[in-house]
Write a protein that holds these residues in place. Structure first.
Motif, PDB file in Angstrom:
ATOM      1  N   ASN A 156      34.290  48.644  40.042  1.00  0.00           N
ATOM      2  CA  ASN A 156      35.778  48.571  40.196  1.00  0.00           C
ATOM      3  C   ASN A 156      36.232  47.160  40.452  1.00  0.00           C
ATOM      4  O   ASN A 156      37.325  46.804  40.241  1.00  0.00           O
ATOM      5  CB  ASN A 156      36.011  49.527  41.058  1.00  0.00           C
ATOM      6  N   HIS A 157      35.379  46.535  41.448  1.00  0.00           N
ATOM      7  CA  HIS A 157      36.161  45.260  41.853  1.00  0.00           C
ATOM      8  C   HIS A 157      34.550  44.302  42.021  1.00  0.00           C
ATOM      9  O   HIS A 157      34.234  43.763  43.187  1.00  0.00           O
ATOM     10  CB  HIS A 157      36.367  45.375  43.547  1.00  0.00           C
ATOM     11  N   PRO A 158      34.013  43.996  40.760  1.00  0.00           N
ATOM     12  CA  PRO A 158      32.993  42.867  41.012  1.00  0.00           C
ATOM     13  C   PRO A 158      33.265  41.688  41.540  1.00  0.00           C
ATOM     14  O   PRO A 158      34.428  41.080  41.241  1.00  0.00           O
ATOM     15  CB  PRO A 158      32.596  42.469  39.471  1.00  0.00           C
ATOM     16  N   GLU A 159      32.410  41.093  42.339  1.00  0.00           N
ATOM     17  CA  GLU A 159      32.742  39.732  43.240  1.00  0.00           C
ATOM     18  C   GLU A 159      33.084  38.499  42.331  1.00  0.00           C
ATOM     19  O   GLU A 159      33.941  37.907  42.746  1.00  0.00           O
ATOM     20  CB  GLU A 159      31.546  39.458  44.204  1.00  0.00           C
ATOM     21  N   HIS A 160      32.443  38.588  41.342  1.00  0.00           N
ATOM     22  CA  HIS A 160      32.537  37.177  40.336  1.00  0.00           C
ATOM     23  C   HIS A 160      33.905  37.404  39.897  1.00  0.00           C
ATOM     24  O   HIS A 160      34.431  36.400  39.261  1.00  0.00           O
ATOM     25  CB  HIS A 160      31.544  37.224  39.267  1.00  0.00           C
ATOM     26  N   TYR A 161      34.770  38.759  39.878  1.00  0.00           N
ATOM     27  CA  TYR A 161      36.073  38.492  39.391  1.00  0.00           C
ATOM     28  C   TYR A 161      37.263  38.475  40.188  1.00  0.00           C
ATOM     29  O   TYR A 161      38.429  38.585  40.083  1.00  0.00           O
ATOM     30  CB  TYR A 161      36.178  39.709  38.581  1.00  0.00           C
ATOM     31  N   GLU A 162      36.754  38.209  41.635  1.00  0.00           N
ATOM     32  CA  GLU A 162      37.697  38.326  42.696  1.00  0.00           C
ATOM     33  C   GLU A 162      37.649  36.891  43.357  1.00  0.00           C
ATOM     34  O   GLU A 162      37.761  36.965  44.896  1.00  0.00           O
ATOM     35  CB  GLU A 162      37.424  39.435  43.706  1.00  0.00           C
ATOM     36  N   SER A 163      37.242  35.866  42.978  1.00  0.00           N
ATOM     37  CA  SER A 163      37.077  34.747  43.654  1.00  0.00           C
ATOM     38  C   SER A 163      38.295  33.796  44.036  1.00  0.00           C
ATOM     39  O   SER A 163      38.425  32.850  44.791  1.00  0.00           O
ATOM     40  CB  SER A 163      36.125  33.640  42.835  1.00  0.00           C
ATOM     41  N   CYS A 195      40.701  39.084  38.204  1.00  0.00           N
ATOM     42  CA  CYS A 195      40.622  38.368  36.945  1.00  0.00           C
ATOM     43  C   CYS A 195      41.762  39.081  35.986  1.00  0.00           C
ATOM     44  O   CYS A 195      42.300  38.456  35.110  1.00  0.00           O
ATOM     45  CB  CYS A 195      39.412  38.338  36.266  1.00  0.00           C
ATOM     46  N   ILE A 196      41.568  40.403  36.017  1.00  0.00           N
ATOM     47  CA  ILE A 196      42.258  41.221  34.867  1.00  0.00           C
ATOM     48  C   ILE A 196      43.748  41.145  35.299  1.00  0.00           C
ATOM     49  O   ILE A 196      44.508  41.149  34.232  1.00  0.00           O
ATOM     50  CB  ILE A 196      41.801  42.831  34.937  1.00  0.00           C
ATOM     51  N   ASP A 197      44.167  40.857  36.452  1.00  0.00           N
ATOM     52  CA  ASP A 197      45.573  40.727  36.829  1.00  0.00           C
ATOM     53  C   ASP A 197      46.117  39.394  36.469  1.00  0.00           C
ATOM     54  O   ASP A 197      47.165  39.291  35.837  1.00  0.00           O
ATOM     55  CB  ASP A 197      45.934  40.848  38.230  1.00  0.00           C
ATOM     56  N   GLU A 198      45.458  38.516  36.391  1.00  0.00           N
ATOM     57  CA  GLU A 198      45.643  37.042  35.862  1.00  0.00           C
ATOM     58  C   GLU A 198      45.745  37.316  34.465  1.00  0.00           C
ATOM     59  O   GLU A 198      46.620  36.474  33.746  1.00  0.00           O
ATOM     60  CB  GLU A 198      44.602  36.219  36.294  1.00  0.00           C
ATOM     61  N   VAL A 228      47.693  42.240  24.552  1.00  0.00           N
ATOM     62  CA  VAL A 228      46.361  41.621  24.776  1.00  0.00           C
ATOM     63  C   VAL A 228      45.182  42.027  25.339  1.00  0.00           C
ATOM     64  O   VAL A 228      44.200  42.220  25.069  1.00  0.00           O
ATOM     65  CB  VAL A 228      46.543  40.128  24.758  1.00  0.00           C
ATOM     66  N   VAL A 229      45.608  42.305  26.587  1.00  0.00           N
ATOM     67  CA  VAL A 229      44.532  42.547  27.728  1.00  0.00           C
ATOM     68  C   VAL A 229      44.193  44.220  27.401  1.00  0.00           C
ATOM     69  O   VAL A 229      43.107  44.418  27.545  1.00  0.00           O
ATOM     70  CB  VAL A 229      44.849  42.398  28.888  1.00  0.00           C
ATOM     71  N   ALA A 230      45.283  44.943  26.751  1.00  0.00           N
ATOM     72  CA  ALA A 230      44.942  46.394  26.506  1.00  0.00           C
ATOM     73  C   ALA A 230      43.872  46.404  25.315  1.00  0.00           C
ATOM     74  O   ALA A 230      42.906  47.072  25.509  1.00  0.00           O
ATOM     75  CB  ALA A 230      46.329  47.040  26.130  1.00  0.00           C
ATOM     76  N   TRP A 259      35.813  52.555  33.429  1.00  0.00           N
ATOM     77  CA  TRP A 259      36.784  51.749  34.285  1.00  0.00           C
ATOM     78  C   TRP A 259      37.796  50.989  33.046  1.00  0.00           C
ATOM     79  O   TRP A 259      39.142  51.072  33.416  1.00  0.00           O
ATOM     80  CB  TRP A 259      36.147  50.586  34.958  1.00  0.00           C
ATOM     81  N   TYR A 260      37.063  50.386  32.269  1.00  0.00           N
ATOM     82  CA  TYR A 260      38.060  49.909  31.064  1.00  0.00           C
ATOM     83  C   TYR A 260      38.911  50.619  30.276  1.00  0.00           C
ATOM     84  O   TYR A 260      39.910  50.312  29.884  1.00  0.00           O
ATOM     85  CB  TYR A 260      36.988  48.761  30.178  1.00  0.00           C
ATOM     86  N   MET A 261      38.493  51.914  30.006  1.00  0.00           N
ATOM     87  CA  MET A 261      39.044  52.782  29.623  1.00  0.00           C
ATOM     88  C   MET A 261      40.349  53.272  30.276  1.00  0.00           C
ATOM     89  O   MET A 261      41.459  53.162  29.761  1.00  0.00           O
ATOM     90  CB  MET A 261      38.356  54.011  29.121  1.00  0.00           C
TER      91      MET A 261
END
Length: 81
Positions: free
Chosen positions: A9-16, A21-24, A33-35, A63-65
């Protein structure tokens, strides 16, 4: 308090940064596009699950679904307004 690692749900490498990342990605590329990106990731994680990370990959796929469905719902709501 030590933050527990959550690779799904919250990988460290996407929260630096300041945002996940997904919100950006949504801010930069837009929801549509993100969908589509999320839907591709659903397929990718399910495709490789048996040969790579098993349960974790299936959880990431789920999670992605969920994120895909959240974005589609938000886009539909915005379209109806």
């Amino acid at each position: 308090m030590v933050k527990e690692k959550d690779a799904v749900n919250h990988p460290e490498h996407y929260e630096s940064g300041s945002y996940e990342c997904i919100d950006e990605m949504i801010a930069v590329f837009g929801m549509s596009v993100v969908a589509n990106f999320c839907l591709c990731n659903v397929w990718e994680y399910r495709y490789r699950a048996l040969n790579k990370n098993g349960k974790e990959d299936m959880e990431k796929s789920d999670w992605y679904m969920c994120k895909y469905m959240e974005l589609k719902k938000a886009m539909s709501a915005a379209y109806e307004d």
